[in-house]
Design an enzyme around this catalytic site. Structure first.
Site, PDB file in Angstrom:
ATOM      1  N   PRO A  37       0.760  -1.675  -0.093  1.00 13.03           N
ATOM      2  CA  PRO A  37      -0.194  -0.030   0.011  1.00 13.03           C
ATOM      3  C   PRO A  37       0.927   0.874  -0.188  1.00 13.03           C
ATOM      4  CG  PRO A  37      -0.030  -0.755   2.064  1.00 13.03           C
ATOM      5  CD  PRO A  37       0.705  -2.451   0.605  1.00 13.03           C
ATOM      6  N   GLU A  44       1.924  -7.814   8.216  1.00 16.46           N
ATOM      7  CA  GLU A  44       2.431  -6.130   9.059  1.00 16.46           C
ATOM      8  C   GLU A  44       3.220  -6.353   8.334  1.00 16.46           C
ATOM      9  OE1 GLU A  44       0.796  -4.042  10.657  1.00 16.46           O
ATOM     10  OE2 GLU A  44      -0.746  -6.481  10.483  1.00 16.46           O
ATOM     11  N   ASP A  53      -9.471   2.331 -23.975  1.00 14.31           N
ATOM     12  CA  ASP A  53      -9.449   1.762 -22.363  1.00 14.31           C
ATOM     13  C   ASP A  53     -10.159   3.423 -22.460  1.00 14.31           C
ATOM     14  OD1 ASP A  53      -9.561  -0.549 -22.342  1.00 14.31           O
ATOM     15  OD2 ASP A  53      -7.590  -0.604 -21.622  1.00 14.31           O
ATOM     16  N   ARG A  72      -3.466  -8.289 -20.480  1.00 12.80           N
ATOM     17  CA  ARG A  72      -3.968  -7.502 -20.956  1.00 12.80           C
ATOM     18  C   ARG A  72      -4.064  -6.750 -22.276  1.00 12.80           C
ATOM     19  NH1 ARG A  72      -7.160  -2.613 -20.784  1.00 12.80           N
ATOM     20  NH2 ARG A  72      -8.869  -3.597 -21.466  1.00 12.80           N
TER      21      ARG A  72
HETATM   22  N1  4GX Z   1      -1.806  -2.523  -3.063  1.00 13.94           N
HETATM   23  N2  4GX Z   1      -1.836  -4.585   1.253  1.00 13.94           N
HETATM   24  C1  4GX Z   1      -0.079  -6.316   1.573  1.00 13.94           C
HETATM   25  C2  4GX Z   1       1.619  -6.639   3.479  1.00 13.94           C
HETATM   26  C3  4GX Z   1       2.838  -6.218   2.956  1.00 13.94           C
HETATM   27  C4  4GX Z   1       2.512  -4.607   3.699  1.00 13.94           C
HETATM   28  C5  4GX Z   1       3.873  -3.675   3.543  1.00 13.94           C
HETATM   29  C6  4GX Z   1       4.429  -5.921   1.977  1.00 13.94           C
HETATM   30  C7  4GX Z   1       4.637  -4.411   2.794  1.00 13.94           C
HETATM   31  C8  4GX Z   1      -1.888  -3.510  -0.694  1.00 13.94           C
HETATM   32  C9  4GX Z   1      -2.406  -2.185  -1.642  1.00 13.94           C
HETATM   33  C10 4GX Z   1      -2.034  -4.176   0.409  1.00 13.94           C
HETATM   34  C11 4GX Z   1      -1.963  -4.631   2.281  1.00 13.94           C
HETATM   35  C12 4GX Z   1      -0.778  -6.009   0.982  1.00 13.94           C
HETATM   36  C13 4GX Z   1      -0.657  -4.958   3.403  1.00 13.94           C
HETATM   37  N3  4GX Z   1       3.244  -6.316   2.231  1.00 13.94           N
HETATM   38  N4  4GX Z   1      -1.123  -3.818  -1.399  1.00 13.94           N
HETATM   39  N5  4GX Z   1      -0.328  -6.214   2.710  1.00 13.94           N
HETATM   40  N6  4GX Z   1      -3.518  -2.017  -1.081  1.00 13.94           N
HETATM   41  O1  4GX Z   1      -3.309  -3.135   1.061  1.00 13.94           O
HETATM   42  O2  4GX Z   1      -0.740  -3.759  -2.910  1.00 13.94           O
END
Ligand code: 4GX
Length: 239
Positions: free
Chosen positions: A86, A113, A165, A151
């Site tokens: 995120p 986490e 698109d 795609r």
């Molecule tokens: N867009 N998540 C990953 C665990 C995590 C946290 C920090 C790596 C580093 C998300 C999103 C997402 C939640 C996936 C936390 N992994 N990933 N996860 N929105 O919310 O990509």
């Protein structure tokens, strides 16, 4: 294009990757996806992949050694290593097109986490987020990225389909209709039944502009607009 995925939940990839357009692209060999179970590199008798955060706090952190064991061989063969996170760069049409031009991607899915900062810093080339909301792991984001990128690989869908698109043209798409001509008293716009190709095109352009003006006026800044488009927009915003 080749894609490797590193995950604790390989089964999450099974159905989505064998279904519909992406399933067909894999069958035809236009894209290949290899899913690797991070657990295979877990430590000790319990194949442990995570541990408590130094300094305390809630949740678990992925340890760097299993991640390194899974990712090092992919780096060695030249993959661009992308962590779904995120805190990453937002996935947009522009980024999807950029990644579709990379011959070999390795997608790393975190859980809990996240990962140890030393793993992130030394094993990962790019960090990508699919949006500002929190999921339970990187697997669904990885599938979103695979879908958006695959795609765009030549031959997966007709080029015209993604050249029109929304986010490629800079405008939202116009409404579409199919049979029947009358549904619960609602009719298909007559122009679409008229067979006048130029008029159909003008109507669609106007409806794209109308929808963009109403729903995503921010997109109009960057859109490629003709004098005729600006005239239509003027008319639409007065109405
Ligand atoms: N867009 N998540 C990953 C665990 C995590 C946290 C920090 C790596 C580093 C998300 C999103 C997402 C939640 C996936 C936390 N992994 N990933 N996860 N929105 O919310 O990509």
């Amino acid at each position: 294009m080749r894609i490797d995925v590193v995950t604790l939940f390989p089964e999450l990839f099974e159905v989505p990757l064998r279904t519909s357009i992406i399933g067909r692209a894999l069958e035809r060999g236009l894209v290949s996806v290899d899913v690797h179970d991070l657990r295979a590199h877990g430590l000790g008798r319990h194949r442990s992949v995570d541990d408590y955060p130094y300094g305390g706090g809630a949740g678990m952190i992925l340890r760097p050694e299993p991640l390194a064991a899974a990712i090092d061989p992919l780096r060695e063969v030249g993959a661009l290593v992308v962590l779904l996170d995120p805190a990453g760069e937002r996935l947009t049409d522009r980024l999807a097109r950029e990644l579709a031009g990379v011959a070999h991607l390795a997608l790393v899915c975190g859980r809990y986490e996240g990962l140890d900062e030393r793993a992130r810093g030394s094993l990962v080339d790019r960090e990508v987020s699919i949006g500002d909301y929190v999921l339970t792991g990187g697997e669904l984001p990885a599938l979103v990225l695979i879908d958006a990128v695959a795609r765009l690989v030549p031959g997966v869908i007709e080029a015209e389909s993604h050249e029109s698109d929304s986010f490629a043209t800079g405008l939202l798409e116009h409404p579409q209709y199919t049979r029947p001509e009358s549904f619960r008293g609602m009719e298909v716009p007559a122009v679409l039944l008229s067979g006048h190709h130029a008029e159909v095109a003008r109507w669609r352009r106007r409806e794209s502009l109308r929808r963009t003006l109403l729903r995503r006026p921010d997109l109009l800044q960057a859109a490629d607009l003709s004098d005729e488009d600006r005239r239509m927009l003027d008319e639409l915003s007065r109405a």
